[in-house]
Design a protein around this motif. Structure first.
Motif, PDB file in Angstrom:
ATOM      1  N   GLY A 131      -3.541   0.959 -13.768  1.00  0.00           N
ATOM      2  CA  GLY A 131      -3.516   2.250 -13.104  1.00  0.00           C
ATOM      3  C   GLY A 131      -3.495   2.124 -11.595  1.00  0.00           C
ATOM      4  N   SER A 132      -3.831   3.224 -10.924  1.00  0.00           N
ATOM      5  CA  SER A 132      -3.766   3.242  -9.463  1.00  0.00           C
ATOM      6  C   SER A 132      -4.805   4.195  -8.889  1.00  0.00           C
ATOM      7  N   GLY A 133      -5.020   4.063  -7.599  1.00  0.00           N
ATOM      8  CA  GLY A 133      -5.960   4.922  -6.897  1.00  0.00           C
ATOM      9  C   GLY A 133      -5.879   4.660  -5.407  1.00  0.00           C
ATOM     10  N   LEU A 134      -6.779   5.267  -4.665  1.00  0.00           N
ATOM     11  CA  LEU A 134      -6.814   5.106  -3.209  1.00  0.00           C
ATOM     12  C   LEU A 134      -8.265   5.022  -2.777  1.00  0.00           C
ATOM     13  N   ILE A 135      -8.574   4.024  -1.965  1.00  0.00           N
ATOM     14  CA  ILE A 135      -9.924   3.884  -1.423  1.00  0.00           C
ATOM     15  C   ILE A 135      -9.874   4.081   0.082  1.00  0.00           C
ATOM     16  N   THR A 136     -10.796   4.876   0.593  1.00  0.00           N
ATOM     17  CA  THR A 136     -10.927   5.108   2.029  1.00  0.00           C
ATOM     18  C   THR A 136     -12.318   4.688   2.453  1.00  0.00           C
ATOM     19  N   LEU A 137     -12.368   3.834   3.468  1.00  0.00           N
ATOM     20  CA  LEU A 137     -13.642   3.332   3.989  1.00  0.00           C
ATOM     21  C   LEU A 137     -13.644   3.606   5.485  1.00  0.00           C
ATOM     22  N   GLY A 138     -14.441   4.587   5.908  1.00  0.00           N
ATOM     23  CA  GLY A 138     -14.385   4.988   7.304  1.00  0.00           C
ATOM     24  C   GLY A 138     -13.001   5.529   7.617  1.00  0.00           C
ATOM     25  N   ARG A 139     -12.312   4.898   8.554  1.00  0.00           N
ATOM     26  CA  ARG A 139     -10.959   5.313   8.928  1.00  0.00           C
ATOM     27  C   ARG A 139      -9.872   4.431   8.312  1.00  0.00           C
ATOM     28  N   ARG A 140     -10.293   3.477   7.481  1.00  0.00           N
ATOM     29  CA  ARG A 140      -9.329   2.587   6.837  1.00  0.00           C
ATOM     30  C   ARG A 140      -9.062   3.039   5.404  1.00  0.00           C
ATOM     31  N   SER A 141      -7.828   2.855   4.944  1.00  0.00           N
ATOM     32  CA  SER A 141      -7.471   3.214   3.572  1.00  0.00           C
ATOM     33  C   SER A 141      -6.638   2.107   2.951  1.00  0.00           C
ATOM     34  N   ALA A 142      -6.708   1.981   1.627  1.00  0.00           N
ATOM     35  CA  ALA A 142      -5.912   0.989   0.908  1.00  0.00           C
ATOM     36  C   ALA A 142      -5.614   1.518  -0.493  1.00  0.00           C
ATOM     37  N   SER A 143      -4.425   1.208  -0.961  1.00  0.00           N
ATOM     38  CA  SER A 143      -4.037   1.600  -2.317  1.00  0.00           C
ATOM     39  C   SER A 143      -4.612   0.615  -3.320  1.00  0.00           C
TER      40      SER A 143
END
Length: 336
Positions: free
Chosen positions: A94-106
């Protein structure tokens, strides 16, 4: 060529930790409570009208735990600051999106993402998204880093949010977690895994610090090349503790009890750079991280002054050489 069953990856198995089920429920309150208890306290929002059937599997060893988590619906997790743990996440499907502070990664099948403490964490997960999550105690990892460096850690340990999945380091992490899944899958060795539990976690601490990219990677690499003379180690430690101040070469040599020439020769021989270059490179890394995590209203000038940098143009030239863009570009990109 047919791969023997014993050599097949546990990641290819439907549930690599299926003997260790902690949760199998469609009740949103129960799911939230159990995930909060075993992983982190959080708020959870489920896509309206979507059925929910979540499964959580997990094993615990030493200062670490390994989980297989599948929500079974589109959810958004607001975990706030996961202050006590580092989370190393391999997306199995599957897939998703993680955001940590101002950084994001798929998050996509095969990706490896790392959540570090001290910043707000928001995770958006697709219906089919399933993650193998290694939870590492923050204090244990930071203490292990100090032992490897043989000096106190002055700045928070922050991993890159996403590691290149096919690089050697992340591949070693993946193979290690695969191996742990194999061990915990077989009932016959339950006693063995309990006996070796602390050894597993100690090995993982070293593996993560040496094989995944973070803000102390360069320092660890330099330390592993060869032992440092006392005056070089003292100078390096002083620099890292006073990066927001003006550091003169003469004052640094006096602090270490050697001549300026001896100090320069020591840095060139053992750290492959001059003391001035070392100061600049450490400041570059700190400023880059600060720009990526800038608060609303912060300007490039504010951040540079906060880190003891007065010659903006000179610093910007070196910043572009290292990161391929200007400090203002990094700040603008992360705000967008």
């Amino acid at each position: 060529m047919t791969v023997p069953a014993a050599q097949e990856s546990m990641f290819d198995h439907t549930n690599p930790l299926d003997r260790h089920c902690l949760l199998d429920s469609g009740n949103i309150s129960e799911i939230k409570d159990q995930v909060s208890q075993h992983l982190w306290s959080h708020r959870m929002c489920v896509a309206q009208g979507k059925p929910l059937q979540s499964r959580l599997y997990g094993v615990f060893f030493g200062n670490a735990a390994l989980f297989d988590l599948h929500y079974g619906a589109e959810v958004e997790i607001d975990a706030g600051d996961i202050a006590n743990y580092y989370l190393i996440r391999i997306t199995l499907q599957g897939s998703g999106l993680i955001t940590l502070g101002r950084r994001s990664a798929s998050m996509n099948a095969g990706s490896l993402t790392i959540s570090s403490p001290s910043e707000r964490s928001v995770i958006r997960i697709g219906r089919d998204c399933r993650n193998l999550i290694l939870r590492i105690d923050r204090l244990a990892l930071e203490r292990h880093l100090q032992r490897l460096l043989e000096r106190p850690v002055k700045q928070a340990l922050v991993f890159d949010l996403q590691a290149q999945a096919d690089a050697a380091g992340p591949a070693a992490v993946r193979e290690t977690l695969d191996y742990l899944c194999r061990l915990y899958r077989h009932p016959a060795i339950d006693g063995v895994t309990q006996t070796l539990a602390d050894g597993f976690s100690d090995y993982l601490l070293t593996l993560l610090l040496t094989q995944l990219p973070h803000n102390y990677s360069d320092a660890l690499l330099a330390d592993r090349r060869q032992p440092l003379p006392l005056h070089v180690r003292r100078a390096r430690d002083y620099i890292e503790s006073h990066l927001d101040e003006t550091i003169s070469l003469a004052d640094l040599a006096e602090h270490c009890g050697v001549s300026v020439r001896t100090l320069q020769n020591g840095f060139t021989q053992f750290l492959k750079q001059s003391p001035s270059d070392y100061v600049r490179n450490q400041r570059l890394a700190l400023v880059h991280a600060a720009l990526e995590q800038a608060r609303a209203g912060d300007s490039v000038t504010d951040i540079l002054l906060r880190h003891g940098i007065a010659s903006f143009g000179h610093f910007a030239t070196h910043y572009r050489r290292r990161y391929g863009c200007l400090p203002s570009d990094t700040l603008r990109q992360n705000r967008h």
